[in-house]
Design a protein around this motif. Structure first.
Motif, mmCIF file in Angstrom:
data_model
loop_
_atom_site.group_PDB
_atom_site.id
_atom_site.type_symbol
_atom_site.label_atom_id
_atom_site.label_comp_id
_atom_site.label_asym_id
_atom_site.label_seq_id
_atom_site.Cartn_x
_atom_site.Cartn_y
_atom_site.Cartn_z
ATOM 1 N N GLU A 1 136.473 166.059 108.978
ATOM 2 C CA GLU A 1 137.529 166.440 108.037
ATOM 3 C C GLU A 1 138.373 167.586 108.585
ATOM 4 O OE1 GLU A 1 137.736 166.841 103.261
ATOM 5 O OE2 GLU A 1 136.327 168.189 104.265
ATOM 6 N N ARG A 2 137.744 168.516 109.284
ATOM 7 C CA ARG A 2 138.485 169.657 109.841
ATOM 8 C C ARG A 2 139.301 169.277 111.061
ATOM 9 N NH1 ARG A 2 133.553 172.400 109.160
ATOM 10 N NH2 ARG A 2 133.215 172.467 111.409
ATOM 11 N N HIS A 3 138.827 168.300 111.830
ATOM 12 C CA HIS A 3 139.415 168.052 113.148
ATOM 13 C C HIS A 3 140.129 166.709 113.291
ATOM 14 C CE1 HIS A 3 137.752 171.669 114.899
ATOM 15 N NE2 HIS A 3 136.552 171.362 114.439
ATOM 16 N N LEU A 4 140.265 165.956 112.195
ATOM 17 C CA LEU A 4 141.000 164.695 112.238
ATOM 18 C C LEU A 4 142.123 164.774 111.204
ATOM 19 C CD1 LEU A 4 141.294 161.799 113.339
ATOM 20 C CD2 LEU A 4 139.664 161.046 111.586
ATOM 21 N N THR A 5 143.365 164.705 111.672
ATOM 22 C CA THR A 5 144.497 164.816 110.754
ATOM 23 C C THR A 5 144.928 163.462 110.207
ATOM 24 O OG1 THR A 5 146.214 164.628 112.458
ATOM 25 C CG2 THR A 5 145.287 166.826 112.065
ATOM 26 N N LEU A 6 144.422 162.368 110.779
ATOM 27 C CA LEU A 6 144.771 161.029 110.316
ATOM 28 C C LEU A 6 143.928 160.664 109.097
ATOM 29 C CD1 LEU A 6 144.707 159.303 113.833
ATOM 30 C CD2 LEU A 6 146.713 160.227 112.652
ATOM 31 N N PRO A 7 144.448 159.804 108.214
ATOM 32 C CA PRO A 7 143.624 159.328 107.095
ATOM 33 C C PRO A 7 142.405 158.580 107.635
ATOM 34 C CG PRO A 7 145.936 158.741 106.792
ATOM 35 C CD PRO A 7 145.800 159.227 108.205
ATOM 36 N N PHE A 8 141.256 158.739 106.979
ATOM 37 C CA PHE A 8 140.052 158.070 107.463
ATOM 38 C C PHE A 8 139.089 157.808 106.316
ATOM 39 C CE2 PHE A 8 138.867 162.513 107.465
ATOM 40 C CZ PHE A 8 137.528 162.514 107.089
ATOM 41 N N THR A 9 138.232 156.832 106.533
ATOM 42 C CA THR A 9 137.106 156.558 105.645
ATOM 43 C C THR A 9 135.834 156.800 106.437
ATOM 44 O OG1 THR A 9 138.322 154.910 104.354
ATOM 45 C CG2 THR A 9 135.919 154.796 104.278
ATOM 46 N N PHE A 10 134.941 157.601 105.888
ATOM 47 C CA PHE A 10 133.704 157.966 106.577
ATOM 48 C C PHE A 10 132.574 157.082 106.051
ATOM 49 C CE2 PHE A 10 130.066 160.303 107.959
ATOM 50 C CZ PHE A 10 130.460 161.109 109.009
ATOM 51 N N GLY A 26 139.646 147.382 110.490
ATOM 52 C CA GLY A 26 140.505 148.398 111.075
ATOM 53 C C GLY A 26 139.976 148.873 112.418
ATOM 54 N N THR A 27 140.162 150.148 112.686
ATOM 55 C CA THR A 27 139.688 150.776 113.920
ATOM 56 C C THR A 27 138.513 151.678 113.572
ATOM 57 O OG1 THR A 27 141.907 150.761 114.877
ATOM 58 C CG2 THR A 27 140.306 152.274 115.848
ATOM 59 N N ALA A 28 137.411 151.492 114.270
ATOM 60 C CA ALA A 28 136.191 152.247 113.972
ATOM 61 C C ALA A 28 135.821 153.145 115.146
ATOM 62 C CB ALA A 28 135.039 151.293 113.654
ATOM 63 N N LEU A 29 135.519 154.393 114.824
ATOM 64 C CA LEU A 29 135.013 155.341 115.817
ATOM 65 C C LEU A 29 133.582 155.661 115.439
ATOM 66 C CD1 LEU A 29 135.688 157.236 118.257
ATOM 67 C CD2 LEU A 29 136.164 159.009 116.552
ATOM 68 N N PHE A 30 132.637 155.248 116.280
ATOM 69 C CA PHE A 30 131.233 155.554 116.030
ATOM 70 C C PHE A 30 130.903 156.910 116.626
ATOM 71 C CE2 PHE A 30 126.772 155.861 116.890
ATOM 72 C CZ PHE A 30 126.184 155.303 115.761
ATOM 73 N N LEU A 31 130.203 157.749 115.844
ATOM 74 C CA LEU A 31 129.768 159.064 116.301
ATOM 75 C C LEU A 31 128.286 159.237 116.021
ATOM 76 C CD1 LEU A 31 132.642 161.315 114.862
ATOM 77 C CD2 LEU A 31 132.465 160.395 117.180
ATOM 78 N N ASP A 32 127.526 159.697 117.015
ATOM 79 C CA ASP A 32 126.138 160.089 116.769
ATOM 80 C C ASP A 32 126.121 161.262 115.792
ATOM 81 O OD1 ASP A 32 124.894 158.206 118.334
ATOM 82 O OD2 ASP A 32 124.480 159.561 120.012
ATOM 83 N N ILE A 33 125.078 161.319 114.948
ATOM 84 C CA ILE A 33 125.076 162.360 113.917
ATOM 85 C C ILE A 33 124.676 163.735 114.455
ATOM 86 C CG2 ILE A 33 124.710 160.768 112.012
ATOM 87 C CD1 ILE A 33 121.793 161.592 111.950
#
Length: 255
Positions: free
Chosen positions: A36-45, A93-100
Motif C-alpha cells: 500500500e505504501r509503495h504501489l501507486t497503481l490501483p490493486f487488489t491484494f 488481469g496482471t498478477a504479481l506474486f510476492l513471498d510473504i
C-alpha cells in the motif's frame, strides 16, 4: 475465507500465499502495508491460505487450490504452482506474486508497468547464486491470470510429477524449465530484487562493525535461508560466517 467472486478485467493483483504455522498473519498484514505504501497503481491484494485468522479485512483470502500429488511430500513450495490454475477464483488481469517474508523498500510500480518482450512471458528474479542456470527465483514473479495463458502448466506438472521430482528440487526450477520450453521467461532488472544474504550483509570482519547495507536501486529485499526480517531487525539468526548486526532500515520498512 472470502467466497470467490467475479472481478473486472485488467485488475492489478498482488498475490501471496500462507500455509502451515511458520509464518503468522502479521507477515501477510505487513506485506499488505508495504504494498500500500509503495504501489501507486490501483490493486487488489489476494492471499491464498489454509487459515485466514488475523489477516486484515482489506486482504481477499481464498483457499489454496489443491494439487493432485502424492500425500506426505517434503515441503518444497510446490503449492506456489497453483497460482497458474487457469480459472483461479475468476481473477483476471496482471498478477504479481510476492513471498510473504520479503521486505519492500521502494516504489514497485515498475513491476506492473515494465513491458515484457512476449505476451506470454513470466517475469521473475534471475537466480543470484548460479545465474548461468537461467533458473528464476520465485520470490517475485509476474504473470497473466484469468486469460488461460498457461493452460497446460499445472496439468503437465501433476501428470509428470514422479519424473519431475527426480530432475528438480523445487517449484522454481520446474517453472523456469517449463516456461522456457513452452512459453517465455524473462528476468527483472538485477538491481530491483536483492538478496539480504548475498547483497546486504557485510563480509567478515566488517560485519562485526557495520550493519547490513541497502543496495542502490533495490526495491525488494528477499529473505531466504536462515535469516528472516525479525532476525535482520534485532540482529543475529545467521551462520557464523554471516554475522548480522541490527538493520534500522529493515525495521523502518517491515511494518
Amino acid at each position: 475465507m472470502t467466497e470467490p467472486t467475479s472481478t473486472h478485467a485488467d485488475t492489478n493483483y498482488v498475490i501471496c500465499m500462507k500455509w502451515g504455522t511458520k509464518y503468522g498473519a502479521e507477515y501477510v498484514n505487513r506485506l499488505y502495508n508495504m504494498v500500500e505504501r509503495h504501489l501507486t497503481l490501483p490493486f487488489t491484494f489476494v492471499c491464498l491460505t489454509d487459515d485466514s485468522t488475523g489477516i486484515r479485512p482489506e486482504v481477499v483470502c481464498y483457499p489454496i487450490p489443491e494439487l493432485n500429488l502424492p500425500p506426505n511430500l517434503p515441503e518444497r513450495g510446490w503449492k506456489k504452482l497453483t497460482t497458474f490454475k487457469p480459472d483461479l477464483y475468476d481473477l483476471k488481469g496482471t498478477a504479481l506474486f510476492l513471498d510473504i517474508d520479503l521486505v519492500i523498500v521502494d516504489n514497485i510500480d515498475c513491476f506492473f508497468t515494465h513491458k515484457a518482450e512476449h505476451d506470454d512471458s513470466v517475469m521473475i528474479i534471475r537466480d543470484w547464486k548460479k545465474p548461468w542456470r537461467m533458473v528464476g527465483n520465485s520470490s517475485v514473479y509476474r504473470f497473466k491470470v484469468g486469460y488461460n495463458t498457461y493452460p497446460n502448466l499445472l496439468s503437465f506438472f501433476e501428470q509428470n510429477f514422479a519424473k519431475i521430482r527426480t530432475e528438480v528440487r523445487h517449484e522454481q526450477a520446474f517453472l523456469s524449465n517449463y516456461l522456457r520450453e513452452h512459453h517465455h521467461l524473462e528476468y527483472w532488472d538485477s538491481s530491483w530484487c536483492v538478496s539480504f544474504k548475498y547483497h546486504c550483509l557485510r563480509k567478515i570482519p566488517l560485519a562485526y562493525f557495520m550493519p547490513p547495507k541497502k543496495p542502490t536501486g533495490a526495491k525488494i529485499v528477499v529473505f531466504h535461508g536462515e535469516i528472516n526480517p525479525p532476525d535482520a531487525i534485532k540482529g543475529g539468526g545467521g551462520k557464523w560466517h554471516r554475522y548480522v548486526l541490527p538493520s534500522e532500515w529493515i525495521k523502518q520498512a517491515w511494518r
